[in-house]
Design an enzyme around this catalytic site. Sequence first.
Site, PDB file in Angstrom:
ATOM      1  N   TYR A   1      37.892 -16.540  48.903  1.00 14.60           N
ATOM      2  CA  TYR A   1      37.402 -16.342  47.533  1.00 14.60           C
ATOM      3  C   TYR A   1      35.885 -16.096  47.534  1.00 14.60           C
ATOM      4  CZ  TYR A   1      36.849 -17.435  42.513  1.00 14.60           C
ATOM      5  OH  TYR A   1      36.564 -17.390  41.172  1.00 14.60           O
TER       6      TYR A   1
ATOM      7  N   LYS B   1      33.867 -12.792  46.249  1.00 18.84           N
ATOM      8  CA  LYS B   1      32.914 -12.862  45.131  1.00 18.84           C
ATOM      9  C   LYS B   1      31.501 -12.487  45.562  1.00 18.84           C
ATOM     10  CE  LYS B   1      35.876 -13.974  41.984  1.00 18.84           C
ATOM     11  NZ  LYS B   1      36.172 -13.012  40.908  1.00 18.84           N
TER      12      LYS B   1
HETATM   13  P1  NAP Z   1      43.143 -16.939  35.117  1.00 24.69           P
HETATM   14  O1  NAP Z   1      43.177 -17.822  33.923  1.00 24.69           O
HETATM   15  O2  NAP Z   1      43.940 -17.327  36.324  1.00 24.69           O
HETATM   16  O3  NAP Z   1      43.550 -15.437  34.670  1.00 24.69           O
HETATM   17  C1  NAP Z   1      43.609 -14.416  35.626  1.00 24.69           C
HETATM   18  C2  NAP Z   1      43.880 -13.099  34.949  1.00 24.69           C
HETATM   19  O4  NAP Z   1      43.922 -12.056  35.951  1.00 24.69           O
HETATM   20  C3  NAP Z   1      45.238 -13.054  34.252  1.00 24.69           C
HETATM   21  O5  NAP Z   1      45.130 -12.227  33.109  1.00 24.69           O
HETATM   22  C4  NAP Z   1      46.146 -12.390  35.297  1.00 24.69           C
HETATM   23  O6  NAP Z   1      47.286 -11.738  34.737  1.00 24.69           O
HETATM   24  C5  NAP Z   1      45.167 -11.382  35.867  1.00 24.69           C
HETATM   25  N1  NAP Z   1      45.526 -10.895  37.184  1.00 24.69           N
HETATM   26  C6  NAP Z   1      45.776 -11.620  38.305  1.00 24.69           C
HETATM   27  N2  NAP Z   1      46.053 -10.802  39.328  1.00 24.69           N
HETATM   28  C7  NAP Z   1      45.984  -9.527  38.854  1.00 24.69           C
HETATM   29  C8  NAP Z   1      46.174  -8.236  39.398  1.00 24.69           C
HETATM   30  N3  NAP Z   1      46.508  -8.065  40.696  1.00 24.69           N
HETATM   31  N4  NAP Z   1      46.010  -7.144  38.607  1.00 24.69           N
HETATM   32  C9  NAP Z   1      45.699  -7.277  37.309  1.00 24.69           C
HETATM   33  N5  NAP Z   1      45.493  -8.476  36.719  1.00 24.69           N
HETATM   34  C10 NAP Z   1      45.645  -9.582  37.492  1.00 24.69           C
HETATM   35  O7  NAP Z   1      41.643 -16.748  35.657  1.00 24.69           O
HETATM   36  P2  NAP Z   1      40.230 -17.070  34.940  1.00 24.69           P
HETATM   37  O8  NAP Z   1      39.872 -18.473  35.224  1.00 24.69           O
HETATM   38  O9  NAP Z   1      40.233 -16.565  33.554  1.00 24.69           O
HETATM   39  O10 NAP Z   1      39.256 -16.170  35.830  1.00 24.69           O
HETATM   40  C11 NAP Z   1      38.890 -14.835  35.469  1.00 24.69           C
HETATM   41  C12 NAP Z   1      37.862 -14.311  36.473  1.00 24.69           C
HETATM   42  O11 NAP Z   1      36.710 -15.177  36.477  1.00 24.69           O
HETATM   43  C13 NAP Z   1      38.368 -14.298  37.928  1.00 24.69           C
HETATM   44  O12 NAP Z   1      37.842 -13.165  38.600  1.00 24.69           O
HETATM   45  C14 NAP Z   1      37.791 -15.568  38.507  1.00 24.69           C
HETATM   46  O13 NAP Z   1      37.650 -15.478  39.905  1.00 24.69           O
HETATM   47  C15 NAP Z   1      36.455 -15.623  37.786  1.00 24.69           C
HETATM   48  N6  NAP Z   1      35.877 -16.968  37.738  1.00 24.69           N
HETATM   49  C16 NAP Z   1      36.541 -18.011  37.140  1.00 24.69           C
HETATM   50  C17 NAP Z   1      35.948 -19.264  37.118  1.00 24.69           C
HETATM   51  C18 NAP Z   1      36.612 -20.434  36.442  1.00 24.69           C
HETATM   52  O14 NAP Z   1      36.064 -21.538  36.566  1.00 24.69           O
HETATM   53  N7  NAP Z   1      37.714 -20.283  35.760  1.00 24.69           N
HETATM   54  C19 NAP Z   1      34.709 -19.462  37.714  1.00 24.69           C
HETATM   55  C20 NAP Z   1      34.072 -18.395  38.326  1.00 24.69           C
HETATM   56  C21 NAP Z   1      34.662 -17.144  38.319  1.00 24.69           C
HETATM   57  P3  NAP Z   1      48.683 -12.565  34.508  1.00 24.69           P
HETATM   58  O15 NAP Z   1      48.463 -13.427  33.295  1.00 24.69           O
HETATM   59  O16 NAP Z   1      49.698 -11.500  34.262  1.00 24.69           O
HETATM   60  O17 NAP Z   1      48.923 -13.354  35.752  1.00 24.69           O
END
Ligand code: NAP
Length: 248
Positions: free
Chosen positions: A156, A160
Amino acid sequence: MKLLEGKTTIITGGSRGIGKGIAQIFAQQGANVAFTYSSSVEAAKELENELAGYGVKAKGYQSNAADFEQSQELAKEIHKEFGSIDVLINNAGITKDNLLMRISEEDFDKVIEVNLKSVFNMTKAVQRIMLKQRQGSIINMSSVVGVKGNAGQTNYAASKAGILGFTKSVALEIGSRNIRCNAIAPGFIETEMTAKLDQQVVEGWRNAIPLKRGGTPADVANACLFLASDLSTYVTGQVINVDGGMLT
Ligand code: NAP
């Protein structure tokens, strides 16, 4: 005045979490929203309806961001249907955490493909359209983990950190055409991705954050709003940390 009136925005991974939060705030600010998802068909339909309620055009597309051909097709289809592509937010991401000692080759490759290759795929897919328009804003979702590293997340963190190098290079390549490219590095944002974690660990994290709370999808979405709108017309190649002061 709405900050994104009439701007077409693509958000990858918009069906839940941060991507959904961005879709909601962008629609409230007048953007037409095309979002993608991997498998959440029902959630996507609900979001489409919710966004349309703000009086904008909104559509969800089931499309694998890790797939080059699908990304090309998606951009073409959205351009045809929406008439322009003004903002791209590469947000789709997954985790497959494990210590280096235990991580499989498959789990390393999968995270790189979904998190990093996807950014290449979609950016390349919209580049020609944005070049013709002579304007555009690309926003890539990195992470505090990409800036700092994290034990148990080599795959990861590599994906990133790769996004940061990609972002700065794109900013240098196409800045002369008025296309901006920036990254956001969220800290601990409370979504389904983080709900899987041990609650005691989570409480410890909250306490260690200077602002003493986890972030919300809206916290990240508001930084995206700045980078997508004309409030940031002289900002490119930057990484904005949205982390409650975690890296301070
Ligand atoms: P999440 O709740 O797990 O949602 C992930 C989203 O990505 C969902 O809409 C999922 O679709 C979609 N997805 C997964 N694989 C995909 C693919 N191959 N093609 C198209 N769509 C795909 O994640 P989140 O926490 O909102 O995170 C969003 C972004 O922010 C990510 O890049 C994550 O690494 C980054 N981020 C998150 C955090 C945190 O603390 N949450 C911190 C730093 C960075 P489905 O619903 O259909 O599965």
